[in-house]
Design a protein around this motif. Sequence first.
Motif, PDB file in Angstrom:
ATOM      1  N   SER A  22      48.375 -15.295  20.617  1.00  0.00           N
ATOM      2  CA  SER A  22      48.904 -13.948  20.393  1.00  0.00           C
ATOM      3  C   SER A  22      50.383 -13.892  20.749  1.00  0.00           C
ATOM      4  CB  SER A  22      48.141 -12.931  21.237  1.00  0.00           C
ATOM      5  OG  SER A  22      48.905 -11.760  21.371  1.00  0.00           O
ATOM      6  N   ILE A  24      51.970 -11.311  21.442  1.00  0.00           N
ATOM      7  CA  ILE A  24      52.200 -10.278  22.463  1.00  0.00           C
ATOM      8  C   ILE A  24      52.046 -10.892  23.851  1.00  0.00           C
ATOM      9  CG2 ILE A  24      51.464  -8.010  23.323  1.00  0.00           C
ATOM     10  CD1 ILE A  24      50.322  -7.446  20.524  1.00  0.00           C
ATOM     11  N   MET A  28      54.074 -10.809  27.680  1.00  0.00           N
ATOM     12  CA  MET A  28      53.306 -10.321  28.824  1.00  0.00           C
ATOM     13  C   MET A  28      53.306 -11.341  29.960  1.00  0.00           C
ATOM     14  SD  MET A  28      49.620  -8.741  28.220  1.00  0.00           S
ATOM     15  CE  MET A  28      48.414  -9.062  29.459  1.00  0.00           C
ATOM     16  N   TRP A  41      53.954  -3.405  26.474  1.00  0.00           N
ATOM     17  CA  TRP A  41      53.628  -4.391  25.439  1.00  0.00           C
ATOM     18  C   TRP A  41      52.230  -4.183  24.868  1.00  0.00           C
ATOM     19  CZ3 TRP A  41      55.747  -7.246  29.977  1.00  0.00           C
ATOM     20  CH2 TRP A  41      54.869  -7.249  31.062  1.00  0.00           C
ATOM     21  N   TYR A 334      52.710   4.223  18.824  1.00  0.00           N
ATOM     22  CA  TYR A 334      53.738   3.182  18.925  1.00  0.00           C
ATOM     23  C   TYR A 334      55.000   3.628  18.189  1.00  0.00           C
ATOM     24  CZ  TYR A 334      49.370   0.723  19.715  1.00  0.00           C
ATOM     25  OH  TYR A 334      48.129   0.369  20.183  1.00  0.00           O
ATOM     26  N   ARG A 346      61.412 -12.471  18.716  1.00  0.00           N
ATOM     27  CA  ARG A 346      60.576 -13.223  19.654  1.00  0.00           C
ATOM     28  C   ARG A 346      61.371 -13.467  20.940  1.00  0.00           C
ATOM     29  NH1 ARG A 346      60.081 -18.751  20.170  1.00  0.00           N
ATOM     30  NH2 ARG A 346      58.939 -18.787  22.119  1.00  0.00           N
ATOM     31  N   GLY A 349      62.203 -10.103  22.875  1.00  0.00           N
ATOM     32  CA  GLY A 349      61.152  -9.599  23.775  1.00  0.00           C
ATOM     33  C   GLY A 349      61.303 -10.192  25.170  1.00  0.00           C
ATOM     34  N   ALA A 361      56.587  -5.485  22.745  1.00  0.00           N
ATOM     35  CA  ALA A 361      56.036  -6.580  21.934  1.00  0.00           C
ATOM     36  C   ALA A 361      56.971  -6.933  20.777  1.00  0.00           C
ATOM     37  CB  ALA A 361      54.674  -6.172  21.390  1.00  0.00           C
ATOM     38  N   ALA A 365      54.752 -10.783  16.169  1.00  0.00           N
ATOM     39  CA  ALA A 365      53.305 -10.841  16.412  1.00  0.00           C
ATOM     40  C   ALA A 365      52.514 -10.139  15.313  1.00  0.00           C
ATOM     41  CB  ALA A 365      52.982 -10.190  17.760  1.00  0.00           C
TER      42      ALA A 365
END
Length: 403
Positions: A22, A24, A28, A41, A334, A346, A349, A361, A365
């Motif tokens: 994932s 996300i 995290m 996220w 969201y 990417r 984040g 996020a 993703a």
Amino acid sequence: MTTLSPRFEAALSKEALAAPPSGIVEVMVHGFDKPGIVPLWAGEGDLPTPPFVADAATRSLAAGETFYTKQTGIDDLRQALAAYHDRMYGGLFGKPFSPDRFVVTNGGMHAIQLAVAAFTGPGDEVLIPTPAWPNFDGATRVRGATPVEVPMSLGNDGWVLDLDRLEAAVTPRTKLLFVNSPSNPTGWTADRATLKALLDLSRKHGFWIVADEIYGRFYYGADGPMAPSFHEIIDETDRVVFVNTFSKNWAMTGWRIGWLELPPTLVGTFVNLIQYSSSGTAVFMQRAGIAALGQGESFVAHQVERARRGVNLVADTLASTGRVRFARPDGAFYLFFAIDGEPDTRRLGLRLVDEANVGIAPGTAFGGAGAGYMRICVARGEERLRLAADRLKHWLDGSKQML
Ligand SMILES: Cc1ncc(COP(=O)(O)O)c(C=O)c1O
């Protein structure tokens, strides 16, 4: 993540290896333990499950409801689901909803897995309009089927699903189309004409629609209070399966309880799939579900209002920087936005964790069409959201000067 040894990897099935990590989770993991971070996220709110729901589970446990149960779900919950749908949609096919249409699952994700398992196998294709919640793609891949992205685009009037492009992606192997409206992550919400056009494609080509309307109550359109639904337009011969969950409306993400709604003639097959996956959902959780459906209206209204204010707060703050591009969401909770000069979301984040102390996020993703965007969850109280939005604004204003 640890790397597999080649010896063990050789033992894994093609389908297991096809399960994508994932996008996300990467952010995290990077930010989880960072002091003072505002984590936005994940796709969940910050309110705990209301006590009247939890108490129903506790009472059930105390009463000894701890045994194996019906694979369909208990009759009381199936009846409660039918009554709830009657209240929301005023019946189906000109009569009250039948409890026989409902099957209880271990969350919305399990409902999705079962739908994919029921209709697809290796070599089959599944249409997914993107940006989309990544688990549609993952659930398809672990069955050995092939996800086929249909990229949506952000125009002046919001996100657009090009129906000609969708139809051009249909092949003889197309078995399913996911329709997630309101959408996670974009908030795009299909109007009735679009739902009708999608249904017409299903009728013409024979594929099934998996209707994911789990955010249907989180709707901000003028024709509300609920988002348009396939319930309003299907007839008894249509190929539509609904997946749904207690997770969002009633703040029960950690419980893992949801449901499927489908033509009753399919229930037997789905019950078999339940037997060989979860073998059923704990009765005490189902009692909690009944309490949520029966007594949860003011809690749902409170959550929806909070999310509506959250969307506006974050949207207004970010818009004031003059550096972001987004469509104001019609539904869900969201904001999906692009930042000028920051195409590599990417990496962005991870940087926002380090440099702004906010966790959101990356759009990567959510499929190719999401690559240049970021998703922020706004299901929070005003104070936390203001802090996050101000930090992002500060970062955006600061980094603008460096451009
Ligand atoms: C669009 C969508 N569908 C389904 C789910 C599944 O919900 P759950 O498995 O928590 O019930 C989610 C969760 O984020 C979602 O965003």
